[in-house]
Scaffold this active site. Sequence first.
Site, PDB file in Angstrom:
ATOM      1  N   ASP A 127     -10.533   2.402   1.824  1.00 43.33           N
ATOM      2  CA  ASP A 127     -10.676   1.995   3.234  1.00 43.33           C
ATOM      3  C   ASP A 127     -11.180   3.188   4.043  1.00 43.33           C
ATOM      4  O   ASP A 127     -12.013   3.037   4.937  1.00 43.33           O
ATOM      5  CB  ASP A 127      -9.311   1.575   3.816  1.00 43.33           C
ATOM      6  N   LYS A 166       0.809  -1.227   0.000  1.00 45.39           N
ATOM      7  CA  LYS A 166       0.000   0.000   0.000  1.00 45.39           C
ATOM      8  C   LYS A 166       0.853   1.293   0.000  1.00 45.39           C
ATOM      9  O   LYS A 166       0.395   2.323  -0.450  1.00 45.39           O
ATOM     10  CB  LYS A 166      -0.960   0.014   1.192  1.00 45.39           C
TER      11      LYS A 166
HETATM   12  P1  NAP Z   1      -0.602  -3.912   9.946  1.00 49.92           P
HETATM   13  O1  NAP Z   1      -0.252  -2.646   9.267  1.00 49.92           O
HETATM   14  O2  NAP Z   1       0.350  -5.054   9.901  1.00 49.92           O
HETATM   15  O3  NAP Z   1      -0.873  -3.545  11.486  1.00 49.92           O
HETATM   16  C1  NAP Z   1      -1.118  -4.562  12.428  1.00 49.92           C
HETATM   17  C2  NAP Z   1      -1.560  -3.941  13.752  1.00 49.92           C
HETATM   18  O4  NAP Z   1      -1.936  -5.023  14.616  1.00 49.92           O
HETATM   19  C3  NAP Z   1      -0.458  -3.162  14.466  1.00 49.92           C
HETATM   20  O5  NAP Z   1      -1.035  -2.126  15.216  1.00 49.92           O
HETATM   21  C4  NAP Z   1       0.111  -4.249  15.398  1.00 49.92           C
HETATM   22  O6  NAP Z   1       0.713  -3.726  16.562  1.00 49.92           O
HETATM   23  C5  NAP Z   1      -1.152  -4.962  15.805  1.00 49.92           C
HETATM   24  N1  NAP Z   1      -0.910  -6.310  16.290  1.00 49.92           N
HETATM   25  C6  NAP Z   1      -0.533  -7.386  15.546  1.00 49.92           C
HETATM   26  N2  NAP Z   1      -0.423  -8.469  16.353  1.00 49.92           N
HETATM   27  C7  NAP Z   1      -0.729  -8.055  17.616  1.00 49.92           C
HETATM   28  C8  NAP Z   1      -0.803  -8.700  18.865  1.00 49.92           C
HETATM   29  N3  NAP Z   1      -0.558 -10.006  19.003  1.00 49.92           N
HETATM   30  N4  NAP Z   1      -1.178  -7.976  19.956  1.00 49.92           N
HETATM   31  C9  NAP Z   1      -1.461  -6.667  19.848  1.00 49.92           C
HETATM   32  N5  NAP Z   1      -1.391  -5.984  18.681  1.00 49.92           N
HETATM   33  C10 NAP Z   1      -1.038  -6.672  17.579  1.00 49.92           C
HETATM   34  O7  NAP Z   1      -1.992  -4.504   9.435  1.00 49.92           O
HETATM   35  P2  NAP Z   1      -3.241  -3.657   8.857  1.00 49.92           P
HETATM   36  O8  NAP Z   1      -3.128  -3.507   7.401  1.00 49.92           O
HETATM   37  O9  NAP Z   1      -3.395  -2.440   9.691  1.00 49.92           O
HETATM   38  O10 NAP Z   1      -4.454  -4.677   9.103  1.00 49.92           O
HETATM   39  C11 NAP Z   1      -4.915  -4.946  10.411  1.00 49.92           C
HETATM   40  C12 NAP Z   1      -6.221  -5.721  10.374  1.00 49.92           C
HETATM   41  O11 NAP Z   1      -7.252  -4.930   9.779  1.00 49.92           O
HETATM   42  C13 NAP Z   1      -6.142  -7.001   9.536  1.00 49.92           C
HETATM   43  O12 NAP Z   1      -6.832  -8.019  10.234  1.00 49.92           O
HETATM   44  C14 NAP Z   1      -6.889  -6.625   8.269  1.00 49.92           C
HETATM   45  O13 NAP Z   1      -7.484  -7.774   7.674  1.00 49.92           O
HETATM   46  C15 NAP Z   1      -7.933  -5.684   8.805  1.00 49.92           C
HETATM   47  N6  NAP Z   1      -8.449  -4.765   7.761  1.00 49.92           N
HETATM   48  C16 NAP Z   1      -9.792  -4.831   7.501  1.00 49.92           C
HETATM   49  C17 NAP Z   1     -10.327  -3.987   6.550  1.00 49.92           C
HETATM   50  C18 NAP Z   1     -11.794  -4.064   6.265  1.00 49.92           C
HETATM   51  O14 NAP Z   1     -12.231  -3.538   5.222  1.00 49.92           O
HETATM   52  N7  NAP Z   1     -12.573  -4.669   7.115  1.00 49.92           N
HETATM   53  C19 NAP Z   1      -9.517  -3.072   5.850  1.00 49.92           C
HETATM   54  C20 NAP Z   1      -8.143  -3.022   6.162  1.00 49.92           C
HETATM   55  C21 NAP Z   1      -7.626  -3.880   7.129  1.00 49.92           C
HETATM   56  P3  NAP Z   1       2.316  -3.392  16.609  1.00 49.92           P
HETATM   57  O15 NAP Z   1       2.469  -2.048  15.946  1.00 49.92           O
HETATM   58  O16 NAP Z   1       2.621  -3.386  18.044  1.00 49.92           O
HETATM   59  O17 NAP Z   1       3.000  -4.498  15.834  1.00 49.92           O
END
Ligand code: NAP
Length: 485
Positions: free
Chosen positions: A319, A283
Site C-alpha cells: 500500500d 494487517k
Molecule cells: P480503518 O482502519 O477502519 O479506518 C477507517 C477510517 O475511516 C478511520 O479514520 C475512521 O475514523 C474513518 N471513518 C469511518 N467512518 C467514518 C465516518 N462516517 N465519518 C468520518 N470518518 C469515518 O480502514 P482502512 O483500512 O484505513 O481503510 C479505509 C478505506 O481505504 C477503505 O475504504 C479501504 O477500502 C480503502 N483502502 C484503499 C486502498 C487502495 O489501494 N485503494 C488501500 C487500503 C485501503 P475514526 O478513527 O474516527 O473511526
Amino acid sequence: MICLVLSGSTIEENLSQFSLNRPYIDLMELRIDLLGEHARVAAAEFPSMVDLPVILTCRRVVDGGSYAGPEKTRLALIESCLEGKFAYVDIEEDVKRCAAEQKARERGIRIIRSLHDFSGIPSDIFHRIARVAAKGDIPKMAVTPHSVLDLITLFRVKEELSSVTEKIVLGMGDFGLPSRILYKKIGSMLTYCADKPVAPGQISAQKMKELYRADKVDDRTRIFGVIGNPVLHSFSPLIQNPGFHGINFNAIYLPFPVDSVRSFFILAEMIKISGFSVTVPHKQAVLPYLGKITREVKQIGSCNTVVRAKNLWMGTNTDYYGFIEPIVADIDAKRIQSALVIGAGGAARSVVWALRNHGCRVTILNRNIERARQLADETMASFDSLEHAAHHAQVDLIVQTTSVGMIPDADGDPIPDFPFAERHVVYELVYRPRYTAMLKRARQAGSKLMFGIDMLVRQGKLQFESFTGYHYPKRLEQNLGLEED
Ligand code: NAP
C-alpha cells in the site's frame, strides 16, 4: 472434475444452463427435486440430450434440497429415473438398502453416498468416508467449516484417506470456499458449481474454470491467497490469477476467510502456501509471525503482503509504494509540498508515513481526534478536527483515506465544505465507486484526480512481483481498470 448443479425447474431451462456452461464443466448434477412435476416425468431422458455424464439427485429438504414428499415416493422416483443413462446416482448415507440402489448396481450406475451437515463437521468424518468407500460406493461429505481450524480438518482428508481414490469432500459456506476451489488438494474427485447457488458457497463454473483454473491444480501448483474477514468481495484474485496465467506461472490465488491468524499460519505450513495478501482486520495480527519485515512495515505497524522466504515469512507493505509511486516526481519537483490527509486508520498510516518519508508536510484530520493526534505524534505531522477541513485549503494535495463514500454509502463525503480548486491534487483511496461524491466535486473544480482503483491495481502489481519475481504482464494491465462509472 467441475460439476455444474442444474438448478432449473424445467428440462429446457437446464439444457440452456448446460449449453451456457459447456466450456467450463466436465459433468452435471440433475436435481430432480428442483424440477416441476411435469419435468420430473421426463428426467430419465435428460442424459441422452447432453454429451457429458450426469449425476441423478433428488435432495430432501433436510439435506438442503426441495423434495418434501414421502420418502417412499422419493425413492420410487429415483428408481424410475434410473431408466435413463445416468452415470451416477446420489443416495444419502442414511438410506437403507432400497430398490433404487439395486437398480443402479444392475445398470452399472455408480452410487454416491452423500452426507450433508449444515451445522459443522462430524467428528468421525474420516471413518465415515472409509466405511462407504469399503462398500465400493463413492463417499460424499458436504460439511460446514466455521473456522480455519475446521478447514484444516478438511485438508487432512487427502493425507488420512489417500487409499480412497474416489471421494467427494467439500466445505459449505464462506469458510468452505478454499476447499471448493482447492478440491484437488483435498483429494476430492469433483467440485460443485452453479449459476444460481443451490448450496452455501457455490460459485459459477466459469469463475472456477477461467479465473481459478481449479481443474489445472497439480502437485507443483503454488498456492497464494488473500486473508481477511470479510474477504470474499476482494478484487485481488481478479488481479493475480490472470497475471499468473499471463506469464505461464503455475499458481493459484484465492480468498481465505480467516478468523484466527494463528490457525492460518498452521494451514499455510500444512498446504505449503507460498505467499498471501493481508486485508482488514489482520494487517497488524500477522506481525508476530513474520521473521523479517521491511522498514515501512515497522514504521506503519501493518503488513499487507507476506511471502515465504527460505525458512521464514517475510512481510512487506505494498500500500505504501502503491500510494506514493505516482506522486513521487511531483514531490521531488516540489510541486507537492504539503498534504491534508483525511482519516487516521490503517490506510492513513501508510499514506502519512510515505508522505513524511518523502519530506512532505502533513496535516491529519480525523473524526476521532485522539487517533489523529497519535498518528501525528508518531510521524511528526500536524492534526486537526474533520470539521476544520476548509481551513486547510492552502495545501497542494488532499488524500481521502476514510471509508466514507464507499458503496453502499456512495453519497458520503467526509469533507463536504472543502473548497476544491484547480491547483489541488485530490487522491481518493476508496475504489468503489471510481468517482466518489468527493471526487465529483473536485472534478467540477478542475482539480487533478487520482483514483483508489489505480492505487489498488498498483499495489496488486507489486504483490505480484513479490509472489512471482516477475513483472505483471503489460498487455493485461488495461483489463485491470475494472468498472468505469
Ligand atoms: P480503518 O482502519 O477502519 O479506518 C477507517 C477510517 O475511516 C478511520 O479514520 C475512521 O475514523 C474513518 N471513518 C469511518 N467512518 C467514518 C465516518 N462516517 N465519518 C468520518 N470518518 C469515518 O480502514 P482502512 O483500512 O484505513 O481503510 C479505509 C478505506 O481505504 C477503505 O475504504 C479501504 O477500502 C480503502 N483502502 C484503499 C486502498 C487502495 O489501494 N485503494 C488501500 C487500503 C485501503 P475514526 O478513527 O474516527 O473511526
